[in-house]
Design a protein around this motif. Structure first.
Motif, short mmCIF file in Angstrom:
data_model
loop_
_atom_site.label_atom_id
_atom_site.label_comp_id
_atom_site.label_asym_id
_atom_site.label_seq_id
_atom_site.Cartn_x
_atom_site.Cartn_y
_atom_site.Cartn_z
N CYS A 176 0.80 -1.21 0.05
CA CYS A 176 -0.02 0.00 -0.10
C CYS A 176 0.96 1.13 0.22
N ARG A 177 2.05 1.22 0.83
CA ARG A 177 2.82 2.53 0.80
C ARG A 177 3.42 2.63 -0.56
N ARG B 154 2.29 1.84 -3.34
CA ARG B 154 1.23 2.39 -4.41
C ARG B 154 1.05 3.87 -3.88
N LEU B 155 0.92 4.32 -2.80
CA LEU B 155 0.72 5.78 -2.39
C LEU B 155 1.96 6.55 -3.02
N LEU B 156 3.03 5.88 -2.81
CA LEU B 156 4.48 6.87 -3.07
C LEU B 156 4.70 6.68 -4.73
N GLU C 153 2.26 6.89 -6.68
CA GLU C 153 1.21 7.92 -7.21
C GLU C 153 1.65 9.15 -7.16
N ARG C 154 2.51 9.44 -6.39
CA ARG C 154 2.88 10.79 -6.26
C ARG C 154 3.76 11.27 -7.37
#
Lengths: 293, 293
Positions: free
Chosen positions: A277-278, A280-282, A284-285
């Motif tokens: 999940c981390r 994916r979020l990173l 995304e940035r």
């Protein structure tokens, strides 16, 4: 302080199991452990706040992963004994989202047509919550008994019914913490007079409260019997000295702390892939920045 | 501070009535009035506490004499926008006894079989109470619209239904304070990462929250339309800048203060003979002493 901190307040305030109870041997001004004066008492309650809130959050978090446990604080006591004040000063230490506070007044017509536990069952805390009852099912063996609102054969059955009800709650994950806020007849008189003297407190006064004082001895007898007959280890009664408000607040806070600490609720382990999940979020940035640039 | 204190925050944060709304023109990091930094913001919220609690007590007291007024704070915003944090820091300023806090999750099967306002109507604050909705009936024109959970002809009717519903609430004495906690997409990413990084916050995280970020633009459009279409003077929407938690908490506290101050609830005059009651209690003491002596 070091010595009193080490004491388990539950042992000191618990109604001794078995045998009849004589409330006359309990001093409503006693301070059997903990802070010795008002300033120290108020400071001690404030200091307990973060610990209580932390335990509450863990209880709430555990419930999101299926832990069914919850706590139910039952507050009983004569008029002006400080049930509302305890909610205001102690329950306020918790996150309001996780609290379920219910005040039980005279039953409505609909409630009267049902078994006395019907309205109680609908107001129980859900998993992870701190429930608070300002008055409770005990009114049905207190005012109801003293004022003869139902025949003796009805109210005398209720002690067993309450015991069976509370046993089922305990089996279902409810930690019951029942506090009798014990005040003297003279302290009640002072508090009633204070309500009359203060224009901002007159709305809390009801002349019926004076009439009720004539039944003080009968109430005391009814309380003593309820506290003695409905006092198993899984749903204990505590006698909280109530004449000093700061001590009452400290004692209830401390009892809650001891019970919650024993429950030892834990944050549930994540049921998902934290690193994934981390990532994916990173990731995304970066995409977002490229798009913006 | 003197200048900002004098400002009515409601005017500054209110969604302008009429016309479409462009959320792009609202900065989630703005601090249009009030404290300028975190320390000052936190101190200001603490300082508002006694005033808010005093107004709440008067509202509650008035209800005991038949005043039907109450307040309903509606909190909406994207995941991590701080609905729970606002309850924890702002609603905590009130006496918990007088608060009715409800969190609306995905509807249950039973709730789905009813009109979307059915479950809302059952959770309204009673006279004298401060109600708080963490999510609300607006979800039925937000997630429901964005994810196509019902056909367009169903959700598009709901704006009118909400307006009629809220009009009936206002007519019944409910002061509606609707706050959209406005955060940026980047701030949401930071907060989701913070939940992953902190073992004590992982239970709050759901991988679905990452998926939902793909619909950010659609949510923004749905929010803009809900805020523009359901914004009458008796049920206004406020856009609360949400990227700075301390500012969000201050702004919501201040909006509540302004609304409660305008309500100006009063302690009811006593409906009984104050002097007569005082005489009865004072006379009782003498008798008691004689009996004891």
């Amino acid at each position: 302080m070091a010595k009193s901190e080490a004491t388990d307040l539950r042992e000191l305030l618990r109604v001794p199991p078995g045998g009849p109870l004589d409330l006359g041997t309990y001093d409503p001004r006693a301070t059997p452990a903990g802070p010795r004066n008002k300033a120290a008492g108020r400071a001690a309650v404030t200091a307990l706040g973060p610990e209580l809130a932390g335990l509450q959050e863990r209880l709430f978090a555990a419930a999101t992963a299926g832990d069914r446990r919850r706590l139910l604080l039952v507050l009983q006591g004569m008029d002006t004994s400080g049930k509302g004040g305890t909610v205001k000063h102690v329950v306020k230490l918790f996150d309001p989202s996780g609290c379920r506070i219910r005040s039980f007044k005279s039953p409505t017509d609909e409630e009267r047509r049902h078994h006395f536990l019907w309205r109680i069952g609908k107001q129980l805390p859900q998993s992870g919550e701190i429930g608070v009852f300002d008055r409770s099912h005990y009114e049905d063996v207190l005012v109801v008994r003293v004022r003869g609102l139902v025949p003796r054969e009805v109210w005398s059955r209720r002690y067993d019914e309450i015991n069976r009800f509370e046993e089922s709650l305990a089996a279902d994950g409810v930690t019951l913490v029942k506090c009798f806020l014990h005040i003297s007849r003279e302290e009640q008189r002072r508090r009633l007079l204070a309500r009359l003297d203060n224009p901002a407190k007159r709305w809390k006064f009801d002349p019926v409260d004076i009439d009720e004082r004539r039944y003080w001895a009968a109430y005391r007898e009814a309380y003593a019997e309820a506290l003695a007959l409905c006092n198993p280890d899984h749903a204990p009664w505590y006698i909280v000295p109530g004449d000093r408000k700061w001590y009452r607040d400290w004692a209830v806070s401390r009892l809650l702390l001891e019970h919650l600490t024993e429950l030892d609720p834990r944050y549930p382990p994540p049921s998902y892939d934290v690193d994934g999940c981390r990532a994916r979020l990173l990731g995304e940035r970066v995409k977002g920045r490229r798009r913006a640039g």
